[in-house]
Motif scaffolding. Sequence first.
Motif, PDB file in Angstrom:
ATOM      1  N   ARG A 110       0.819  -1.227   0.000  1.00 53.62           N
ATOM      2  CA  ARG A 110       0.000   0.000   0.000  1.00 53.62           C
ATOM      3  C   ARG A 110       0.851   1.275   0.000  1.00 53.62           C
ATOM      4  O   ARG A 110       0.385   2.332  -0.377  1.00 53.62           O
ATOM      5  N   ASN A 111       2.096   1.153   0.402  1.00 59.87           N
ATOM      6  CA  ASN A 111       3.005   2.289   0.535  1.00 59.87           C
ATOM      7  C   ASN A 111       3.543   2.690  -0.843  1.00 59.87           C
ATOM      8  O   ASN A 111       4.164   1.887  -1.534  1.00 59.87           O
ATOM      9  N   ARG A 112       3.339   3.941  -1.216  1.00 55.30           N
ATOM     10  CA  ARG A 112       3.764   4.437  -2.535  1.00 55.30           C
ATOM     11  C   ARG A 112       5.280   4.322  -2.715  1.00 55.30           C
ATOM     12  O   ARG A 112       5.763   3.999  -3.799  1.00 55.30           O
ATOM     13  N   GLU A 113       6.042   4.574  -1.653  1.00 53.29           N
ATOM     14  CA  GLU A 113       7.503   4.454  -1.740  1.00 53.29           C
ATOM     15  C   GLU A 113       7.901   3.012  -2.038  1.00 53.29           C
ATOM     16  O   GLU A 113       8.813   2.754  -2.824  1.00 53.29           O
ATOM     17  N   ASP A 116       7.173   2.322  -5.766  1.00 47.22           N
ATOM     18  CA  ASP A 116       8.184   2.932  -6.631  1.00 47.22           C
ATOM     19  C   ASP A 116       9.501   2.170  -6.563  1.00 47.22           C
ATOM     20  O   ASP A 116      10.153   1.947  -7.582  1.00 47.22           O
ATOM     21  N   LYS A 117       9.887   1.760  -5.346  1.00 51.21           N
ATOM     22  CA  LYS A 117      11.138   1.016  -5.173  1.00 51.21           C
ATOM     23  C   LYS A 117      11.051  -0.341  -5.858  1.00 51.21           C
ATOM     24  O   LYS A 117      11.993  -0.776  -6.531  1.00 51.21           O
ATOM     25  N   LEU A 118       9.921  -1.025  -5.714  1.00 53.55           N
ATOM     26  CA  LEU A 118       9.741  -2.321  -6.351  1.00 53.55           C
ATOM     27  C   LEU A 118       9.881  -2.186  -7.866  1.00 53.55           C
ATOM     28  O   LEU A 118      10.598  -2.953  -8.514  1.00 53.55           O
ATOM     29  N   ASN A 151     -10.787  -3.350  -6.443  1.00 48.82           N
ATOM     30  CA  ASN A 151      -9.879  -3.908  -5.452  1.00 48.82           C
ATOM     31  C   ASN A 151      -8.573  -3.119  -5.463  1.00 48.82           C
ATOM     32  O   ASN A 151      -7.902  -3.013  -6.498  1.00 48.82           O
ATOM     33  N   GLU A 152      -8.201  -2.569  -4.318  1.00 44.77           N
ATOM     34  CA  GLU A 152      -7.032  -1.696  -4.232  1.00 44.77           C
ATOM     35  C   GLU A 152      -5.745  -2.407  -4.646  1.00 44.77           C
ATOM     36  O   GLU A 152      -4.896  -1.831  -5.331  1.00 44.77           O
ATOM     37  N   LEU A 153      -5.582  -3.660  -4.250  1.00 45.09           N
ATOM     38  CA  LEU A 153      -4.384  -4.406  -4.617  1.00 45.09           C
ATOM     39  C   LEU A 153      -4.323  -4.624  -6.131  1.00 45.09           C
ATOM     40  O   LEU A 153      -3.274  -4.456  -6.753  1.00 45.09           O
ATOM     41  N   VAL A 154      -5.440  -4.961  -6.750  1.00 47.33           N
ATOM     42  CA  VAL A 154      -5.476  -5.183  -8.200  1.00 47.33           C
ATOM     43  C   VAL A 154      -5.179  -3.884  -8.946  1.00 47.33           C
ATOM     44  O   VAL A 154      -4.445  -3.869  -9.934  1.00 47.33           O
ATOM     45  N   ILE A 155      -5.709  -2.777  -8.457  1.00 48.04           N
ATOM     46  CA  ILE A 155      -5.450  -1.474  -9.069  1.00 48.04           C
ATOM     47  C   ILE A 155      -3.965  -1.136  -8.953  1.00 48.04           C
ATOM     48  O   ILE A 155      -3.334  -0.710  -9.929  1.00 48.04           O
ATOM     49  N   THR A 156      -3.383  -1.341  -7.771  1.00 42.56           N
ATOM     50  CA  THR A 156      -1.962  -1.075  -7.555  1.00 42.56           C
ATOM     51  C   THR A 156      -1.108  -1.953  -8.460  1.00 42.56           C
ATOM     52  O   THR A 156      -0.172  -1.479  -9.114  1.00 42.56           O
ATOM     53  N   TYR A 157      -1.428  -3.242  -8.512  1.00 41.60           N
ATOM     54  CA  TYR A 157      -0.720  -4.188  -9.366  1.00 41.60           C
ATOM     55  C   TYR A 157      -0.763  -3.726 -10.819  1.00 41.60           C
ATOM     56  O   TYR A 157       0.259  -3.702 -11.513  1.00 41.60           O
ATOM     57  N   SER A 158      -1.938  -3.340 -11.290  1.00 43.67           N
ATOM     58  CA  SER A 158      -2.104  -2.900 -12.674  1.00 43.67           C
ATOM     59  C   SER A 158      -1.292  -1.647 -12.972  1.00 43.67           C
ATOM     60  O   SER A 158      -0.691  -1.532 -14.045  1.00 43.67           O
TER      61      SER A 158
END
Length: 191
Positions: A110-113, A116-118, A151-158
């Motif tokens: 969930r952490n934006r940093e 970005d690092k990943l 889904n927040e995780l799916v959105i982040t993954y995408s």
Amino acid sequence: MAEGSLIFISGGVRSGKSSFAERTAAGLAIKTEGKLHYIAAGKAYDSEMEARIQRHQDDREKSGLHWTTWEQPSALEEISGNFNNQDIILFDCLTTLLNNELFRAEDVWRNREFQDKLSSDLLRAISEIRQRCRFLIVVSNEVLNVPIGENELVITYSKILGTLHRNIVEMADEAVLVEAGIPILMKGEPA
């Protein structure tokens, strides 16, 4: 040493992209007398994934060529120093590795940093491997053309995957989209 050629191959699930990538790597190895390497990001979490992994292993074995397999479901950068300019490397696949990295991180995703690092760590690992080999073929799924829901995780993954795809294609010498088993050259000239 000059960096190797980067070939990005994407397509939908069961589109034939992995088979095409394996044939491409095998052809390059025969043409250049290079050594074949397979970086496998998949982990057998269930019987379906176990069967898919076995099918890919069988396909490589049936090719009659010697493949060195690296089981690397996370931390791609850990193996970047193992290659040289004779190597043809097939990395299958980016989407699975990203998935593994996000789930390994528990709620840190969930952490934006962290996101970005990943993303930058994965791009750096791909770049480091590319600098050491003759050809690097990166396979990834096209999952961004379907509704992703809320889904927040799916959105982040995408979002991360879309950024990775854009950056890798920008770096790539060649980009191919495989649809229904048919490769469509999107960038560059075939190697």
